[in-house]
Design a protein around this motif. Sequence first.
Motif, PDB file in Angstrom:
ATOM      1  N   GLN A  27       0.809  -1.218   0.000  1.00 49.00           N
ATOM      2  CA  GLN A  27       0.000   0.000   0.000  1.00 49.00           C
ATOM      3  C   GLN A  27       0.844   1.271   0.000  1.00 49.00           C
ATOM      4  O   GLN A  27       1.675   1.484   0.879  1.00 49.00           O
ATOM      5  CB  GLN A  27      -0.926   0.006   1.215  1.00 49.00           C
ATOM      6  CG  GLN A  27      -1.872   1.189   1.273  1.00 49.00           C
ATOM      7  CD  GLN A  27      -2.792   1.236   0.075  1.00 49.00           C
ATOM      8  OE1 GLN A  27      -3.580   0.323  -0.151  1.00 49.00           O
ATOM      9  NE2 GLN A  27      -2.707   2.306  -0.703  1.00 49.00           N
ATOM     10  N   GLN A  40     -15.010   0.926   1.142  1.00 52.01           N
ATOM     11  CA  GLN A  40     -13.753   0.193   1.096  1.00 52.01           C
ATOM     12  C   GLN A  40     -13.546  -0.615   2.378  1.00 52.01           C
ATOM     13  O   GLN A  40     -13.758  -0.108   3.472  1.00 52.01           O
ATOM     14  CB  GLN A  40     -12.559   1.146   0.953  1.00 52.01           C
ATOM     15  CG  GLN A  40     -12.566   2.012  -0.292  1.00 52.01           C
ATOM     16  CD  GLN A  40     -11.439   3.037  -0.229  1.00 52.01           C
ATOM     17  OE1 GLN A  40     -10.316   2.774  -0.636  1.00 52.01           O
ATOM     18  NE2 GLN A  40     -11.742   4.209   0.304  1.00 52.01           N
ATOM     19  N   PHE A  42     -10.382  -2.912   4.047  1.00 51.68           N
ATOM     20  CA  PHE A  42      -8.983  -3.313   3.977  1.00 51.68           C
ATOM     21  C   PHE A  42      -8.720  -4.373   5.051  1.00 51.68           C
ATOM     22  O   PHE A  42      -9.334  -4.346   6.114  1.00 51.68           O
ATOM     23  CB  PHE A  42      -8.038  -2.141   4.256  1.00 51.68           C
ATOM     24  CG  PHE A  42      -8.045  -1.058   3.219  1.00 51.68           C
ATOM     25  CD1 PHE A  42      -6.983  -0.920   2.333  1.00 51.68           C
ATOM     26  CD2 PHE A  42      -9.095  -0.155   3.134  1.00 51.68           C
ATOM     27  CE1 PHE A  42      -6.976   0.086   1.382  1.00 51.68           C
ATOM     28  CE2 PHE A  42      -9.101   0.855   2.180  1.00 51.68           C
ATOM     29  CZ  PHE A  42      -8.034   0.972   1.311  1.00 51.68           C
ATOM     30  N   TYR A  43      -7.761  -5.250   4.757  1.00 48.19           N
ATOM     31  CA  TYR A  43      -7.303  -6.207   5.763  1.00 48.19           C
ATOM     32  C   TYR A  43      -5.781  -6.222   5.737  1.00 48.19           C
ATOM     33  O   TYR A  43      -5.171  -6.414   4.682  1.00 48.19           O
ATOM     34  CB  TYR A  43      -7.843  -7.609   5.473  1.00 48.19           C
ATOM     35  CG  TYR A  43      -7.366  -8.649   6.457  1.00 48.19           C
ATOM     36  CD1 TYR A  43      -7.929  -8.727   7.728  1.00 48.19           C
ATOM     37  CD2 TYR A  43      -6.350  -9.542   6.128  1.00 48.19           C
ATOM     38  CE1 TYR A  43      -7.486  -9.672   8.649  1.00 48.19           C
ATOM     39  CE2 TYR A  43      -5.898 -10.484   7.032  1.00 48.19           C
ATOM     40  CZ  TYR A  43      -6.474 -10.549   8.291  1.00 48.19           C
ATOM     41  OH  TYR A  43      -6.037 -11.479   9.197  1.00 48.19           O
ATOM     42  N   CYS A  44      -5.153  -6.002   6.882  1.00 46.57           N
ATOM     43  CA  CYS A  44      -3.696  -5.911   6.967  1.00 46.57           C
ATOM     44  C   CYS A  44      -3.078  -7.311   6.990  1.00 46.57           C
ATOM     45  O   CYS A  44      -3.332  -8.091   7.909  1.00 46.57           O
ATOM     46  CB  CYS A  44      -3.280  -5.133   8.212  1.00 46.57           C
ATOM     47  SG  CYS A  44      -1.491  -4.954   8.388  1.00 46.57           S
ATOM     48  N   VAL A  85      -1.700  -5.127   2.157  1.00 40.78           N
ATOM     49  CA  VAL A  85      -3.119  -5.293   2.470  1.00 40.78           C
ATOM     50  C   VAL A  85      -3.836  -6.069   1.374  1.00 40.78           C
ATOM     51  O   VAL A  85      -3.406  -6.107   0.222  1.00 40.78           O
ATOM     52  CB  VAL A  85      -3.812  -3.923   2.659  1.00 40.78           C
ATOM     53  CG1 VAL A  85      -3.177  -3.129   3.784  1.00 40.78           C
ATOM     54  CG2 VAL A  85      -3.796  -3.112   1.358  1.00 40.78           C
ATOM     55  N   HIS A  86      -4.949  -6.720   1.762  1.00 40.15           N
ATOM     56  CA  HIS A  86      -5.987  -7.129   0.833  1.00 40.15           C
ATOM     57  C   HIS A  86      -7.061  -6.047   0.919  1.00 40.15           C
ATOM     58  O   HIS A  86      -7.279  -5.463   2.001  1.00 40.15           O
ATOM     59  CB  HIS A  86      -6.616  -8.459   1.228  1.00 40.15           C
ATOM     60  CG  HIS A  86      -5.677  -9.625   1.217  1.00 40.15           C
ATOM     61  ND1 HIS A  86      -4.695  -9.793   0.270  1.00 40.15           N
ATOM     62  CD2 HIS A  86      -5.591 -10.702   2.045  1.00 40.15           C
ATOM     63  CE1 HIS A  86      -4.046 -10.923   0.502  1.00 40.15           C
ATOM     64  NE2 HIS A  86      -4.554 -11.482   1.584  1.00 40.15           N
ATOM     65  N   LEU A  87      -7.757  -5.787  -0.174  1.00 37.29           N
ATOM     66  CA  LEU A  87      -8.796  -4.760  -0.105  1.00 37.29           C
ATOM     67  C   LEU A  87      -9.899  -5.013  -1.121  1.00 37.29           C
ATOM     68  O   LEU A  87      -9.706  -5.698  -2.129  1.00 37.29           O
ATOM     69  CB  LEU A  87      -8.190  -3.373  -0.322  1.00 37.29           C
ATOM     70  CG  LEU A  87      -7.585  -3.061  -1.686  1.00 37.29           C
ATOM     71  CD1 LEU A  87      -8.581  -2.305  -2.562  1.00 37.29           C
ATOM     72  CD2 LEU A  87      -6.310  -2.243  -1.533  1.00 37.29           C
TER      73      LEU A  87
END
Length: 269
Positions: A27, A40, A42-44, A85-87
């Motif tokens: 990111q 949105q 997000f996942y860290c 991240v996944h988002l």
Amino acid sequence: MLYNLHYSNKYNFLPLLPKLLGVNHLQEPVQRPHGFPVFQWFYCVKGQGEFIINGQRSIISKGQGLLIYPHISHSYKGLTSDWTVHLIGFGGNACTEILQTLHMLESGVYHFSNSDIFPTHIENLLYLSQRNITEKETELSKACYSMLLDLSPCIRQIHNTTATYENELVRKLIDYMEEKYACDISLNELADYVNLSKEYMCNLFKHTMHQTIMQYLQTVRISRARIFLIQYPEKHVAEIAHMCGFESPSYFGKVFKKIAGCTPDNFRR
């Protein structure tokens, strides 16, 4: 990696529709004074970042997530160089009602009690988006709803925010660069815009953003380039470079690889 999803207007009736997917995305810093037009999540996956909204600063670490409602001023950036991240960005004519029903009531940082749900659903959504199937849009809408349903019982909002002061002059500089990124922007031009000496302006920006003005401008340009490379597959890399403010395609390639970790051609593939 980021993936933009495009649909014809005939699918606007769907209650949920993914518009943007990110898988193991390194990111870059983002500053959005006017927010983003879609929801949105997000996942860290790795590293640590910070999120600023309504003058409050939150830290996001591995196993935590971030929900942002549309059109709300916010910014986020990595506190470590490996913040990954996944988002998902999504819209639809029933987004707000669905999120409110599932107790995703406001923008903020959330703790995940199950670390597998977000990655599993993102991979499934990406798989569906790349398949050549009939009624793909409907299937993506169902998959997005399934994801939100599964997330609901395993998230808990975290309220460990601290007050922060965003320098208005820095915000003004950022707004200008995000609007004029395709132009040939000089430090003298920016200093005149905010009515400061060049030296003071540069020191103020670096103290506030922990990077130089030109580093930030390059990040903005490469962020746009990532989107354009996917959005306009018919355009040559040299055209994308020019659209993002780079006169030299070779220099664009060098900067792109430094920031994104791969060449523009490889990113597009």
